[in-house]
Design a protein around this motif. Structure first.
Motif, PDB file in Angstrom:
ATOM      1  N   GLN A 192      -7.827  -0.672 -11.484  1.00 46.81           N
ATOM      2  CA  GLN A 192      -8.631  -1.217 -10.318  1.00 46.81           C
ATOM      3  C   GLN A 192      -8.264  -0.298  -8.955  1.00 46.81           C
ATOM      4  O   GLN A 192      -9.302  -0.255  -8.475  1.00 46.81           O
ATOM      5  CB  GLN A 192      -8.041  -2.567 -10.102  1.00 46.81           C
ATOM      6  CG  GLN A 192      -8.500  -3.293  -8.747  1.00 46.81           C
ATOM      7  CD  GLN A 192      -8.274  -4.669  -8.800  1.00 46.81           C
ATOM      8  OE1 GLN A 192      -7.644  -5.303  -9.895  1.00 46.81           O
ATOM      9  NE2 GLN A 192      -8.429  -5.420  -7.571  1.00 46.81           N
ATOM     10  N   PRO A 193      -7.150   0.295  -8.742  1.00 50.70           N
ATOM     11  CA  PRO A 193      -7.036   1.009  -7.536  1.00 50.70           C
ATOM     12  C   PRO A 193      -8.116   2.283  -7.526  1.00 50.70           C
ATOM     13  O   PRO A 193      -8.522   2.736  -6.609  1.00 50.70           O
ATOM     14  CB  PRO A 193      -5.734   1.556  -7.573  1.00 50.70           C
ATOM     15  CG  PRO A 193      -4.834   0.511  -8.425  1.00 50.70           C
ATOM     16  CD  PRO A 193      -5.840   0.147  -9.335  1.00 50.70           C
ATOM     17  N   VAL A 194      -8.235   2.677  -8.766  1.00 53.05           N
ATOM     18  CA  VAL A 194      -9.225   4.166  -8.856  1.00 53.05           C
ATOM     19  C   VAL A 194     -10.630   3.448  -8.611  1.00 53.05           C
ATOM     20  O   VAL A 194     -11.341   4.261  -7.844  1.00 53.05           O
ATOM     21  CB  VAL A 194      -9.060   4.454 -10.307  1.00 53.05           C
ATOM     22  CG1 VAL A 194     -10.256   5.561 -10.515  1.00 53.05           C
ATOM     23  CG2 VAL A 194      -7.617   4.927 -10.470  1.00 53.05           C
ATOM     24  N   LEU A 195     -10.768   2.236  -9.138  1.00 55.35           N
ATOM     25  CA  LEU A 195     -12.404   1.737  -8.793  1.00 55.35           C
ATOM     26  C   LEU A 195     -12.390   1.552  -7.367  1.00 55.35           C
ATOM     27  O   LEU A 195     -13.543   1.998  -6.668  1.00 55.35           O
ATOM     28  CB  LEU A 195     -12.423   0.597  -9.755  1.00 55.35           C
ATOM     29  CG  LEU A 195     -14.007  -0.419  -9.165  1.00 55.35           C
ATOM     30  CD1 LEU A 195     -15.055   0.612  -9.739  1.00 55.35           C
ATOM     31  CD2 LEU A 195     -14.079  -1.606 -10.231  1.00 55.35           C
ATOM     32  N   SER A 196     -11.481   1.027  -6.863  1.00 54.62           N
ATOM     33  CA  SER A 196     -11.600   0.591  -5.119  1.00 54.62           C
ATOM     34  C   SER A 196     -11.736   1.999  -4.496  1.00 54.62           C
ATOM     35  O   SER A 196     -12.357   1.972  -3.497  1.00 54.62           O
ATOM     36  CB  SER A 196     -10.306  -0.069  -4.767  1.00 54.62           C
ATOM     37  OG  SER A 196     -10.228  -1.181  -5.231  1.00 54.62           O
ATOM     38  N   ARG A 197     -10.866   3.097  -4.801  1.00 54.90           N
ATOM     39  CA  ARG A 197     -11.062   4.301  -3.949  1.00 54.90           C
ATOM     40  C   ARG A 197     -12.704   4.742  -4.224  1.00 54.90           C
ATOM     41  O   ARG A 197     -13.101   5.503  -3.276  1.00 54.90           O
ATOM     42  CB  ARG A 197     -10.176   5.159  -4.650  1.00 54.90           C
ATOM     43  CG  ARG A 197      -8.438   5.109  -4.107  1.00 54.90           C
ATOM     44  CD  ARG A 197      -7.977   6.252  -4.407  1.00 54.90           C
ATOM     45  NE  ARG A 197      -7.737   6.768  -5.649  1.00 54.90           N
ATOM     46  CZ  ARG A 197      -6.685   6.198  -6.420  1.00 54.90           C
ATOM     47  NH1 ARG A 197      -5.818   5.232  -5.920  1.00 54.90           N
ATOM     48  NH2 ARG A 197      -6.606   6.834  -7.925  1.00 54.90           N
ATOM     49  N   GLN A 198     -13.043   4.703  -5.645  1.00 55.05           N
ATOM     50  CA  GLN A 198     -14.609   5.116  -5.692  1.00 55.05           C
ATOM     51  C   GLN A 198     -15.602   4.363  -4.921  1.00 55.05           C
ATOM     52  O   GLN A 198     -16.323   5.024  -4.278  1.00 55.05           O
ATOM     53  CB  GLN A 198     -14.665   5.089  -7.134  1.00 55.05           C
ATOM     54  CG  GLN A 198     -14.088   6.020  -8.181  1.00 55.05           C
ATOM     55  CD  GLN A 198     -14.251   7.330  -7.976  1.00 55.05           C
ATOM     56  OE1 GLN A 198     -15.494   7.731  -7.886  1.00 55.05           O
ATOM     57  NE2 GLN A 198     -13.404   8.242  -7.620  1.00 55.05           N
ATOM     58  N   ILE A 199     -15.449   3.142  -4.681  1.00 54.83           N
ATOM     59  CA  ILE A 199     -16.349   2.596  -4.138  1.00 54.83           C
ATOM     60  C   ILE A 199     -16.003   2.708  -2.540  1.00 54.83           C
ATOM     61  O   ILE A 199     -17.175   2.765  -1.836  1.00 54.83           O
ATOM     62  CB  ILE A 199     -16.006   0.923  -3.936  1.00 54.83           C
ATOM     63  CG1 ILE A 199     -16.498   0.378  -5.632  1.00 54.83           C
ATOM     64  CG2 ILE A 199     -17.022   0.241  -3.118  1.00 54.83           C
ATOM     65  CD1 ILE A 199     -17.639   0.956  -6.249  1.00 54.83           C
ATOM     66  N   ARG A 200     -14.928   2.954  -2.167  1.00 55.29           N
ATOM     67  CA  ARG A 200     -14.866   3.316  -0.538  1.00 55.29           C
ATOM     68  C   ARG A 200     -15.383   4.750  -0.436  1.00 55.29           C
ATOM     69  O   ARG A 200     -15.825   4.996   0.696  1.00 55.29           O
ATOM     70  CB  ARG A 200     -13.364   3.471  -0.276  1.00 55.29           C
ATOM     71  CG  ARG A 200     -12.574   1.943   0.019  1.00 55.29           C
ATOM     72  CD  ARG A 200     -11.299   2.210   0.591  1.00 55.29           C
ATOM     73  NE  ARG A 200     -10.299   3.040  -0.061  1.00 55.29           N
ATOM     74  CZ  ARG A 200      -9.530   2.372  -1.064  1.00 55.29           C
ATOM     75  NH1 ARG A 200      -9.432   0.973  -1.057  1.00 55.29           N
ATOM     76  NH2 ARG A 200      -8.616   3.196  -1.566  1.00 55.29           N
ATOM     77  N   ALA A 201     -15.232   5.727  -1.571  1.00 46.99           N
ATOM     78  CA  ALA A 201     -15.776   7.140  -1.212  1.00 46.99           C
ATOM     79  C   ALA A 201     -17.474   7.065  -1.234  1.00 46.99           C
ATOM     80  O   ALA A 201     -18.033   7.654  -0.539  1.00 46.99           O
ATOM     81  CB  ALA A 201     -15.568   7.903  -2.590  1.00 46.99           C
ATOM     82  N   LEU A 202     -17.985   5.992  -2.019  1.00 46.16           N
ATOM     83  CA  LEU A 202     -19.228   5.678  -2.151  1.00 46.16           C
ATOM     84  C   LEU A 202     -19.908   5.272  -0.784  1.00 46.16           C
ATOM     85  O   LEU A 202     -20.898   5.634   0.040  1.00 46.16           O
ATOM     86  CB  LEU A 202     -19.890   4.788  -3.111  1.00 46.16           C
ATOM     87  CG  LEU A 202     -21.127   4.500  -3.285  1.00 46.16           C
ATOM     88  CD1 LEU A 202     -22.184   5.647  -3.422  1.00 46.16           C
ATOM     89  CD2 LEU A 202     -21.628   3.728  -4.235  1.00 46.16           C
ATOM     90  N   GLU A 203     -19.249   4.284  -0.098  1.00 47.07           N
ATOM     91  CA  GLU A 203     -19.553   3.646   1.250  1.00 47.07           C
ATOM     92  C   GLU A 203     -19.291   4.961   2.062  1.00 47.07           C
ATOM     93  O   GLU A 203     -20.271   4.761   3.016  1.00 47.07           O
ATOM     94  CB  GLU A 203     -18.709   2.483   1.684  1.00 47.07           C
ATOM     95  CG  GLU A 203     -18.647   1.337   0.664  1.00 47.07           C
ATOM     96  CD  GLU A 203     -17.824   0.239   0.916  1.00 47.07           C
ATOM     97  OE1 GLU A 203     -18.005  -0.949   1.027  1.00 47.07           O
ATOM     98  OE2 GLU A 203     -16.375   0.269   1.250  1.00 47.07           O
ATOM     99  N   SER A 204     -18.351   5.601   2.170  1.00 43.83           N
ATOM    100  CA  SER A 204     -18.346   6.838   3.157  1.00 43.83           C
ATOM    101  C   SER A 204     -19.390   7.817   3.003  1.00 43.83           C
ATOM    102  O   SER A 204     -20.135   8.246   4.044  1.00 43.83           O
ATOM    103  CB  SER A 204     -16.902   7.601   2.765  1.00 43.83           C
ATOM    104  OG  SER A 204     -17.023   8.578   3.789  1.00 43.83           O
ATOM    105  N   GLU A 205     -19.873   8.115   1.788  1.00 45.89           N
ATOM    106  CA  GLU A 205     -21.000   9.029   1.601  1.00 45.89           C
ATOM    107  C   GLU A 205     -22.319   8.444   2.020  1.00 45.89           C
ATOM    108  O   GLU A 205     -23.022   9.098   2.394  1.00 45.89           O
ATOM    109  CB  GLU A 205     -21.188   9.326  -0.084  1.00 45.89           C
ATOM    110  CG  GLU A 205     -19.972  10.017  -0.521  1.00 45.89           C
ATOM    111  CD  GLU A 205     -19.976  10.294  -2.136  1.00 45.89           C
ATOM    112  OE1 GLU A 205     -20.966   9.801  -2.615  1.00 45.89           O
ATOM    113  OE2 GLU A 205     -19.059  10.822  -2.622  1.00 45.89           O
ATOM    114  N   LEU A 206     -22.449   7.183   1.906  1.00 43.78           N
ATOM    115  CA  LEU A 206     -23.765   6.268   2.384  1.00 43.78           C
ATOM    116  C   LEU A 206     -23.742   6.092   3.890  1.00 43.78           C
ATOM    117  O   LEU A 206     -24.891   5.789   4.386  1.00 43.78           O
ATOM    118  CB  LEU A 206     -24.050   5.151   1.395  1.00 43.78           C
ATOM    119  CG  LEU A 206     -24.270   5.510   0.039  1.00 43.78           C
ATOM    120  CD1 LEU A 206     -24.256   3.946  -0.659  1.00 43.78           C
ATOM    121  CD2 LEU A 206     -25.701   6.208  -0.227  1.00 43.78           C
TER     122      LEU A 206
END
Length: 292
Positions: free
Chosen positions: A31-45
């Protein structure tokens, strides 16, 4: 900026579950990996996709927009992967999807005769995937029953045919030669309401079966439920004719318009074979004769 399809897949999993824990289990990642990936996507967008607190996870307006549009993007990427892989293997194949009740043999034989080296395959579809097989690359063309989601597709109507209601043999209306749609008020429709748009106008139901719970998808499943008295289904006449059985009957509906059959394909593709097959389909596929 290039979109990372892996992050988009992660986003779709969370958006579908609205729960990071369940989405992580589905994706087989922590789950922490998933949360980081979603935050990264939000940052990119440059947008926030989820509102998250201790009790729930919800999509923001930006998240809703991404959820609506990302499905076709992922399906298109999968379709491209399938076609490129097939080309790399040297496989010269053309796949035709078709809904139950439709006979596509004439068009398939005509294409095979014109291209003896081509392996023409057929794929049976359902209401749930009749256009998804185009978006994910499983089929090159698909014979569909309208209405369908036509976004990104080229759709050409071929013919119309009447629809009938399928009832258990002991039903109060089973002996009728013809009924009206409002005669069915109070009955349970055992199929997605989007397959019969007139049903919502009759019932005023704003929670179609396909959104409120699972509905039987295969024709055989539908007829089993009808025969047991669980409800009714409305089918094209040709489909009902293919699946005749002694414990159900079909009755014409006087005020229900016909269903339309069309050929559909990915509008972005520039394939000579698709154009050729579309011309053949217009000649070789016609409305089936009513079955007695």
């Amino acid at each position: 900026m290039d979109l990372d399809l892996r992050k988009i897949r992660y986003f779709m999993a969370v958006a579908g579950e609205l729960n990071f824990g369940r989405a992580a289990q589905e994706l087989h990642i922590a789950q922490p990996v998933l949360s980081r990936q979603i935050r990264a996507l939000e940052s990119e967008l440059g947008v926030q996709l989820f509102v998250r607190d201790r009790r729930r996870t919800e999509l923001t307006p930006a998240g809703e927009a991404l959820y609506a549009d990302a499905g076709p993007v992922l399906a298109g990427a999968e379709a491209l992967r399938r076609r490129v892989g097939r080309a790399a293997r040297g496989t010269d194949a053309f796949t035709v999807g078709f809904m139950p009740g439709l006979i596509v043999t004439g068009a398939v034989r005509a294409l095979t005769a014109a291209h003896p080296q081509l392996r023409v395959e057929v794929l049976r579809t359902s209401w749930a995937d009749q256009v998804e097989v185009l978006r994910d690359g499983r089929a090159d063309v698909s014979f569909v029953r309208l209405p369908v989601d036509q976004r990104g597709l080229k759709v050409t109507t071929l013919f119309e045919e009447p629809r009938v209601v399928v009832l258990p043999s002991g039903h109060r209306l089973a002996s009728k030669d013809e009924i009206h749609l409002d005669d069915l008020a109070g009955e349970t429709l055992l199929q997605p309401h989007k397959a019969v748009p007139e049903w919502q106008a009759l019932t005023g139901d704003t929670a179609p079966r396909d959104e409120g719970g699972p509905a039987p998808l295969a024709v055989e499943e539908k007829l089993e439920h009808v025969a047991s008295g669980s409800g009714i289904v409305i089918l094209p006449a040709s489909t009902a004719g293919f699946y005749q059985r002694p414990d159900v009957v079909t009755v014409s509906i006087a005020d229900l318009g016909p269903t339309r059959v069309a050929l559909a394909w990915d509008a972005t593709r520039r394939s000579r074979l698709i154009a050729e097959f579309a011309a053949l389909a217009a000649v070789h596929l016609s409305s089936p004769r009513p079955t007695g």
